[in-house]
Design an enzyme around this catalytic site. Structure first.
Site, mmCIF file in Angstrom:
data_model
loop_
_atom_site.group_PDB
_atom_site.id
_atom_site.type_symbol
_atom_site.label_atom_id
_atom_site.label_comp_id
_atom_site.label_asym_id
_atom_site.label_seq_id
_atom_site.Cartn_x
_atom_site.Cartn_y
_atom_site.Cartn_z
ATOM 1 N N CYS A 96 7.492 -2.910 -23.234
ATOM 2 C CA CYS A 96 6.042 -2.948 -23.505
ATOM 3 C C CYS A 96 5.225 -2.256 -22.420
ATOM 4 O O CYS A 96 4.007 -2.133 -22.542
ATOM 5 C CB CYS A 96 5.576 -4.394 -23.634
ATOM 6 S SG CYS A 96 6.574 -5.349 -24.760
ATOM 7 N N GLU A 99 8.419 1.168 -27.898
ATOM 8 C CA GLU A 99 9.701 0.462 -27.829
ATOM 9 C C GLU A 99 10.458 0.685 -29.118
ATOM 10 O O GLU A 99 11.676 0.589 -29.151
ATOM 11 C CB GLU A 99 9.438 -1.041 -27.607
ATOM 12 C CG GLU A 99 10.666 -1.894 -27.348
ATOM 13 C CD GLU A 99 11.387 -2.403 -28.601
ATOM 14 O OE1 GLU A 99 12.451 -2.994 -28.462
ATOM 15 O OE2 GLU A 99 10.889 -2.213 -29.740
ATOM 16 N N HIS A 146 -1.015 -7.940 -20.624
ATOM 17 C CA HIS A 146 -0.134 -7.716 -21.774
ATOM 18 C C HIS A 146 -0.056 -9.036 -22.541
ATOM 19 O O HIS A 146 0.122 -10.097 -21.950
ATOM 20 C CB HIS A 146 1.255 -7.282 -21.294
ATOM 21 C CG HIS A 146 2.287 -7.328 -22.379
ATOM 22 N ND1 HIS A 146 2.125 -6.651 -23.573
ATOM 23 C CD2 HIS A 146 3.474 -7.992 -22.479
ATOM 24 C CE1 HIS A 146 3.165 -6.880 -24.349
ATOM 25 N NE2 HIS A 146 4.000 -7.698 -23.719
HETATM 26 N N1 CAA Z 1 0.629 -28.155 -31.343
HETATM 27 C C1 CAA Z 1 0.252 -27.465 -30.229
HETATM 28 N N2 CAA Z 1 1.119 -26.863 -29.385
HETATM 29 C C2 CAA Z 1 2.427 -26.945 -29.669
HETATM 30 C C3 CAA Z 1 2.894 -27.650 -30.801
HETATM 31 C C4 CAA Z 1 1.936 -28.265 -31.657
HETATM 32 N N3 CAA Z 1 2.289 -28.941 -32.750
HETATM 33 N N4 CAA Z 1 4.238 -27.570 -30.811
HETATM 34 C C5 CAA Z 1 4.605 -26.843 -29.713
HETATM 35 N N5 CAA Z 1 3.510 -26.467 -29.041
HETATM 36 C C6 CAA Z 1 3.443 -25.660 -27.821
HETATM 37 C C7 CAA Z 1 4.464 -26.045 -26.779
HETATM 38 O O1 CAA Z 1 4.056 -27.178 -26.030
HETATM 39 C C8 CAA Z 1 4.517 -24.781 -25.950
HETATM 40 O O2 CAA Z 1 3.396 -24.742 -25.093
HETATM 41 P P1 CAA Z 1 3.572 -24.267 -23.567
HETATM 42 O O3 CAA Z 1 4.113 -22.856 -23.626
HETATM 43 O O4 CAA Z 1 2.193 -24.342 -23.019
HETATM 44 O O5 CAA Z 1 4.539 -25.201 -22.941
HETATM 45 C C9 CAA Z 1 4.299 -23.669 -26.985
HETATM 46 O O6 CAA Z 1 3.786 -24.329 -28.158
HETATM 47 C C10 CAA Z 1 5.565 -22.899 -27.340
HETATM 48 O O7 CAA Z 1 6.491 -23.825 -27.875
HETATM 49 P P2 CAA Z 1 7.989 -23.891 -27.342
HETATM 50 O O8 CAA Z 1 7.992 -24.188 -25.877
HETATM 51 O O9 CAA Z 1 8.694 -24.826 -28.264
HETATM 52 O O10 CAA Z 1 8.558 -22.440 -27.448
HETATM 53 P P3 CAA Z 1 8.981 -21.579 -28.714
HETATM 54 O O11 CAA Z 1 10.283 -22.033 -29.248
HETATM 55 O O12 CAA Z 1 7.857 -21.470 -29.669
HETATM 56 O O13 CAA Z 1 9.228 -20.169 -28.048
HETATM 57 C C11 CAA Z 1 8.729 -18.177 -26.915
HETATM 58 C C12 CAA Z 1 8.208 -19.542 -27.322
HETATM 59 C C13 CAA Z 1 9.970 -18.348 -26.027
HETATM 60 C C14 CAA Z 1 7.691 -17.445 -26.106
HETATM 61 C C15 CAA Z 1 9.106 -17.382 -28.188
HETATM 62 O O14 CAA Z 1 7.949 -17.202 -28.962
HETATM 63 C C16 CAA Z 1 9.729 -16.053 -27.897
HETATM 64 O O15 CAA Z 1 10.922 -15.944 -27.660
HETATM 65 N N6 CAA Z 1 8.901 -14.972 -27.952
HETATM 66 C C17 CAA Z 1 9.376 -13.612 -27.729
HETATM 67 C C18 CAA Z 1 9.485 -13.305 -26.251
HETATM 68 C C19 CAA Z 1 8.142 -13.211 -25.577
HETATM 69 O O16 CAA Z 1 7.136 -12.925 -26.170
HETATM 70 N N7 CAA Z 1 8.137 -13.426 -24.251
HETATM 71 C C20 CAA Z 1 6.924 -13.295 -23.461
HETATM 72 C C21 CAA Z 1 7.184 -12.666 -22.118
HETATM 73 S S1 CAA Z 1 8.150 -11.149 -22.293
HETATM 74 C C22 CAA Z 1 6.990 -9.960 -22.693
HETATM 75 O O17 CAA Z 1 5.833 -10.137 -22.514
HETATM 76 C C23 CAA Z 1 7.494 -8.677 -23.278
HETATM 77 C C24 CAA Z 1 7.262 -8.710 -24.751
HETATM 78 O O18 CAA Z 1 6.228 -8.283 -25.244
HETATM 79 C C25 CAA Z 1 8.312 -9.278 -25.604
#
Ligand code: CAA
Length: 416
Positions: free
Chosen positions: A112, A80, A234
Site C-alpha cells: 500500500c 498492489e 493509510h
Molecule cells: N461491536 C463493536 N465492536 C466490535 C464488535 C461489536 N459487536 N465485535 C468486535 N468488535 C471490535 C473488536 O473489539 C475489535 O476492536 P479493537 O481493534 O479496538 O480491539 C475490532 O472490532 C476488530 O475485531 P477483532 O479483534 O475480532 O478482529 P477481526 O477478526 O475483525 O480482524 C483485522 C481485524 C485483523 C484487522 C482483519 O480485518 C484483517 O485481517 N484485515 C486485513 C489486514 C489489515 O487491514 N491490517 C491493517 C494493518 S496492515 C496495512 O495497513 C496494509 C493494508 O492495507 C492491508
C-alpha cells in the site's frame, strides 16, 4: 525555492458496492462489529469489466480534461493489484487517455506504500525540471479470501494526482521520516489473487512503522506535532487510523482527537454536509483534544473500503473536500505498506484549494454504485478469468472505461 506538490487530484471507484449491513446479516455478525469495530460501512467491488486500469483512467481523465497533457512526460502507476507481471498497467491508461508518446511510464510496487514513493519521485523529477508535470496514479482492488477476517475490509479505488511546480492544492515539504523492516504481515504470492495476511501482526507492524517513521522525521529536523495541523493515515479500515492516532498521541504526548464517525455516513450534499462531522478547528481556542481531521479524513474510506495504494490519498481527498479551514495549514501524512515501509511526510495546503472540491462528484459516484446481493458478490469474488483462452467480459460498468476481455492472452481496454 519553488514549491512543488499536488496541483490536482481525483478519486474514482468501482461500479458495485457491498453493504456491510447485508454482509453482517448474511454472516450472522453484529453490524456494529463493522461500523464501530472496523469503522467501515461498505466496500466497493469491481464489475467483471473493471480493474485497476479502468479505475485509474477514470480518475486521471478529468485531470487531463481540465489542464491538458502538456508537460506531462512521466506517469508513475502505483499498485498492489497489477494486471501483468511485466507490462506497466499505466500503458493501457496512456492509450485510453490518448496521452503523448513522449512519456516514460512505469509501475511501482511495495504493497500500500508505493504511491508515496511515486509521489516523492515525481517531486524529484519536477525539482530538476520545473516545467514538467508528473501524473501519479494509485489504483487497487483489495481482495482477501472469502470468510476470512480481512474480507469485510476489501475495497476498490483509484486516486490520480498531478504533481507540478507552484501547485494549487498541496506543497510537499522536503523532510520525510522513513522506516523499512522485512516483515511477513501481508503479502500476495505471484499465483494468488488474494492477499495472505497475519492480521494481528499487520496492526503491530503498522504501528511500529509509525513509531520508526515519526522518530526519523524528528531526527531529520521535521516539524514537532504542535506544528502539524491535520494528520492523515493509510486507512486499511478507518479504525486503523484511530489506532494510529492514539499511537501518535502517545509518541508525541499531544492530546489529539480520536473520534471517527460512528456511521453510517449519509451521502449528504455539498451544502448540508454529512451528519456527524464537526468542522476542524485546531485554532478555535477550545480545550480538549485537538481536532486534526481524523473524522473528516475517514469519510470516503468508510464507504470505499481499503484501496491499498490509493487509501491515504482518498483520505486526503476526503479532508480537502470536507474541511473548510485548511488554507496555509500543515498536514502530516503517514503512508504504510506491509512488508514493510512507513513514511511520514508533511505538506502545506495552498489557499484557494477549496475551489477544487470534488465532493459532489465523489459523493455522487459513491451513491451511484450498484449494490450486490451476497450471492452475487460471492459469485463475482469466485470468478477467475481463464488463463489461456480468449474471453469477452459482459458490459456492466457505467464508468467511462471498460476492460473488454482477453485476446491472445493480452488484456483489451476500451471506452464504454
Ligand atoms: N461491536 C463493536 N465492536 C466490535 C464488535 C461489536 N459487536 N465485535 C468486535 N468488535 C471490535 C473488536 O473489539 C475489535 O476492536 P479493537 O481493534 O479496538 O480491539 C475490532 O472490532 C476488530 O475485531 P477483532 O479483534 O475480532 O478482529 P477481526 O477478526 O475483525 O480482524 C483485522 C481485524 C485483523 C484487522 C482483519 O480485518 C484483517 O485481517 N484485515 C486485513 C489486514 C489489515 O487491514 N491490517 C491493517 C494493518 S496492515 C496495512 O495497513 C496494509 C493494508 O492495507 C492491508
Amino acid at each position: 525555492m519553488t514549491p512543488i506538490g499536488i496541483d490536482d487530484i481525483e478519486l474514482a471507484t468501482s461500479h458495485h458496492v457491498v453493504r456491510l449491513d447485508d454482509f453482517a446479516a448474511a454472516n450472522g455478525t453484529d453490524p456494529a462489529k463493522f461500523r464501530l469495530g472496523l469503522g467501515q460501512d461498505e466496500f466497493s467491488f469491481p464489475a467483471p469489466d473493471e480493474d485497476v486500469v479502468t479505475m485509474a483512467a477514470a480518475a486521471a481523465a478529468p485531470i487531463i480534461e481540465r489542464s491538458g497533457a502538456e508537460g506531462i512526460r512521466t506517469m508513475l502507476f502505483a499498485t498492489e493489484s497489477g494486471i501483468d507481471q511485466s507490462k506497466a498497467a499505466g500503458m493501457a491508461v496512456h492509450s485510453l487517455l490518448d496521452l503523448p508518446s513522449q512519456m516514460r511510464i512505469v509501475e511501482v510496487k511495495e504493497a500500500c506504500y508505493s504511491a508515496t514513493a511515486a509521489l516523492q519521485a515525481a517531486v524529484g523529477i519536477v525539482t530538476r525540471s520545473p516545467g514538467q508535470r508528473v501524473l501519479v496514479i494509485a489504483s487497487d482492488v483489495a481482495r482477501y479470501e472469502l470468510d476470512t477476517p480481512g474480507e469485510p475490509t476489501q475495497g476498490a479505488g483509484a486516486v490520480a494526482m498531478l504533481v507540478s511546480a507552484d501547485p494549487e492544492l498541496l506543497e510537499i515539504e522536503p523532510v520525510s521520516g522513513l522506516n523499512s523492516a522485512d516483515v511477513d504481515d501481508f503479502w500476495r504470492p505471484n499465483d494468488s489473487s488474494t492477499a495472505i495476511v497475519d492480521g494481528a501482526l499487520s496492526v503491530t507492524a503498522y504501528l511500529d512503522a509509525l513509531t520508526g517513521a515519526w522518530t526519523d522525521l524528528s531526527a531529520q529536523g521535521g516539524p514537532a506535532m504542535a506544528e502539524i495541523d491535520r494528520v492523515l493515515y493509510h486507512q486499511p479500515f478507518t479504525k486503523m487510523a484511530k489506532k494510529a492516532q492514539v499511537h501518535l498521541a502517545g509518541l508525541t504526548g499531544e492530546d489529539l482527537d480520536t473520534d471517527i464517525v460512528a456511521g453510517p455516513v449519509p451521502s449528504g450534499s455539498a451544502e448540508t454536509g454529512p451528519a456527524g462531522v464537526v468542522s476542524s478547528a485546531s485554532d478555535s481556542g477550545s480545550t480538549g483534544p485537538r481536532d486534526t481531521g481524523l473524522a473528516t479524513s475517514t469519510l470516503y474510506n468508510r464507504r470505499l473500503g481499503n484501496s491499498y495504494t490509493a487509501s491515504l490519498y482518498a483520505g486526503l481527498c476526503s479532508l480537502l473536500d470536507h474541511d473548510e479551514d485548511l488554507a496555509g495549514r500543515r498536514i502530516g501524512l503517514f503512508s504504510y505498506g506491509s512488508g514493510s515501509v512507513g513514511e511520514f511526510f508533511t505538506a502545506r495546503v495552498v489557499p484557494g484549494y477549496e475551489q477544487h472540491s470534488s465532493r459532489q462528484a465523489v459523493t455522487a459516484a459513491l451513491d451511484a454504485r450498484v449494490p450486490l446481493s451476497m450471492d452475487a458478490y460471492r459469485a463475482l469474488h469466485a470468478t477467475e478469468l481463464p488463463s489461456a483462452e480468449d474471453v469477452s467480459t459482459p458490459k456492466v460498468t457505467a464508468g467511462p472505461f471498460r476492460f473488454a476481455g482477453v485476446k491472445g492472452r493480452a488484456r483489451i481496454y476500451e471506452r464504454s
